[in-house]
Design an enzyme around this catalytic site. Structure first.
Site, mmCIF file in Angstrom:
data_model
loop_
_atom_site.group_PDB
_atom_site.id
_atom_site.type_symbol
_atom_site.label_atom_id
_atom_site.label_comp_id
_atom_site.label_asym_id
_atom_site.label_seq_id
_atom_site.Cartn_x
_atom_site.Cartn_y
_atom_site.Cartn_z
ATOM 1 N N LYS A 1 43.977 47.009 40.315
ATOM 2 C CA LYS A 1 43.362 45.680 40.350
ATOM 3 C C LYS A 1 43.726 44.924 41.632
ATOM 4 O O LYS A 1 42.923 44.132 42.132
ATOM 5 C CB LYS A 1 43.758 44.872 39.113
ATOM 6 C CG LYS A 1 43.204 45.427 37.799
ATOM 7 C CD LYS A 1 41.680 45.537 37.797
ATOM 8 C CE LYS A 1 41.134 45.788 36.390
ATOM 9 N NZ LYS A 1 39.667 45.998 36.364
ATOM 10 N N SER B 1 38.292 41.749 37.490
ATOM 11 C CA SER B 1 39.649 42.200 37.787
ATOM 12 C C SER B 1 40.572 41.755 36.645
ATOM 13 O O SER B 1 40.195 41.817 35.480
ATOM 14 C CB SER B 1 40.070 41.634 39.149
ATOM 15 O OG SER B 1 41.302 42.153 39.551
#
Ligand code: COA
Length: 300
Positions: free
Chosen positions: A187, A169
């Site tokens: 994300k 991420s």
């Protein structure tokens, strides 16, 4: 496709404290595996004993990178499968099947495929927003879904040492920031997805965690998203330097090896504390000028 280049020096991508052989008989499946960060993570796991399958959109690149990773250990088996777009479930499922039939299963997954670019929200088209959501978030879901049966098998076969998924991420969504609305939203979703897997699959022996790298030196992300602001970023990172692939790889091994057995639903930030002082994507832009550039033209 065998290359002639020699193996990358292990000290450049993994610390010596991890014993070789800890991932013997394990298989890692990685999306975005031709990229600078994920290929290095896989190289580290292969060096420590795993076999691997990396998938990516570019066929030649996936094969070249796989051949390079295979040099990390004399008897390593590394498959590189190209023409795989994480947005296309069928192609992903085919790659998973090929990985399992060739390497015998899947024990670890790195969901790393991502796409990004910097653009003011006002200029961000619906299709551009959707593209990044589809690649980063839907692609992570598609990957998790496709590998799930094999991770369940692995968790049953290697209690406390198999069935692990890791999402790559970012830190940009902790605060938000200019020029990357699509990335921020995607994300945030990836982190939430990982947490849900941890909660629902934890009882079945699977762990799901996130690695959130900051700026990693020498990678495509650094070149694409930070180059203009590189010096400024470097000066801002509290730890006093940019991250390295080795930093990310050490966190990866911690989470995937015995040391990570009770670590589930976590986010491991590897950024030298940069996000805490706002040294993230878009931080080098002259805010608010960068986001107001179209103000007159659009008559807000
Ligand atoms: N700025 C603004 N919009 C952009 C853009 C940019 N730099 N790059 C792509 N887009 C928009 C396109 O204009 C298109 O929208 P439109 O139909 O309204 O014009 C939409 O995004 C999809 O673009 P497309 O070219 O079809 O891309 P794609 O869906 O095949 O792939 C990416 C999108 C993000 C993967 C692509 O930009 C890419 O290949 N990036 C390089 C790889 C990458 O990002 N790696 C991660 C490094 S951090």
């Amino acid at each position: 496709m065998a290359g002639t280049a020699s193996a990358v020096a292990p000290e450049s991508y993994i610390s010596k404290i991890w014993p070789q052989g800890i991932f013997e008989n394990r298989v890692v499946f990685c999306t975005g595996g031709s990229g600078d960060i994920c290929s290095s993570q896989v190289r580290a796991l292969v060096y420590l004993g795993a076999n691997a399958c990396i998938v990516g959109r570019n066929e030649g690149k996936a094969e070249r990178v796989a051949a390079s990773i295979a040099k990390a250990r004399p008897d390593a088996k590394v498959l590189g499968i190209g023409n795989i777009d994480v947005r296309k479930v069928e192609s992903l499922e085919a790659a998973v099947s090929k990985c399992v039939s060739t390497l015998g299963g899947i024990d670890f997954v790195i969901a790393g495929a991502a796409g990004n670019f910097l653009v003011p929200l006002i200029n961000l088209s619906t299709n551009a927003f959707k593209s990044v959501i589809d690649i980063d978030l839907m692609g992570s879901w598609n990957t998790a879904k496709a590998v799930m049966p094999y991770l369940l098998n692995s968790a049953a076969k290697y209690p406390g040492a198999g069935g692990r998924i890791l999402f790559i991420s970012a830190t940009l969504h902790y605060t938000g920031g200019p020029l990357n609305t699509h990335g921020v939203v995607a994300k945030a979703g990836v982190d939430a997805l990982s947490a849900q897997l941890a909660i629902e699959l934890g009882p079945r022996g699977i762990t799901s965690n996130v690695i959130a790298p900051g700026v990693v030196d020498g990678t495509e992300g650094e070149r694409r998203l930070f180059q203009d602001a590189r010096g400024e970023m470097m000066g801002k990172v509290p730890t006093g330097r940019l991250g390295t692939v080795k930093d990310v790889n050490n966190a990866t091994v911690y989470l995937l090896s015995e040391t990570g057995d009770f670590v589930n639903g976590s986010v491991q930030v590897v950024d030298g504390a940069a996000w805490r002082i706002g040294a993230q994507v878009g931080a080098g832009a002259e805010y608010p000028a960068s986001v107001l550039v179209e103000r007159k033209a659009t008559k807000l």
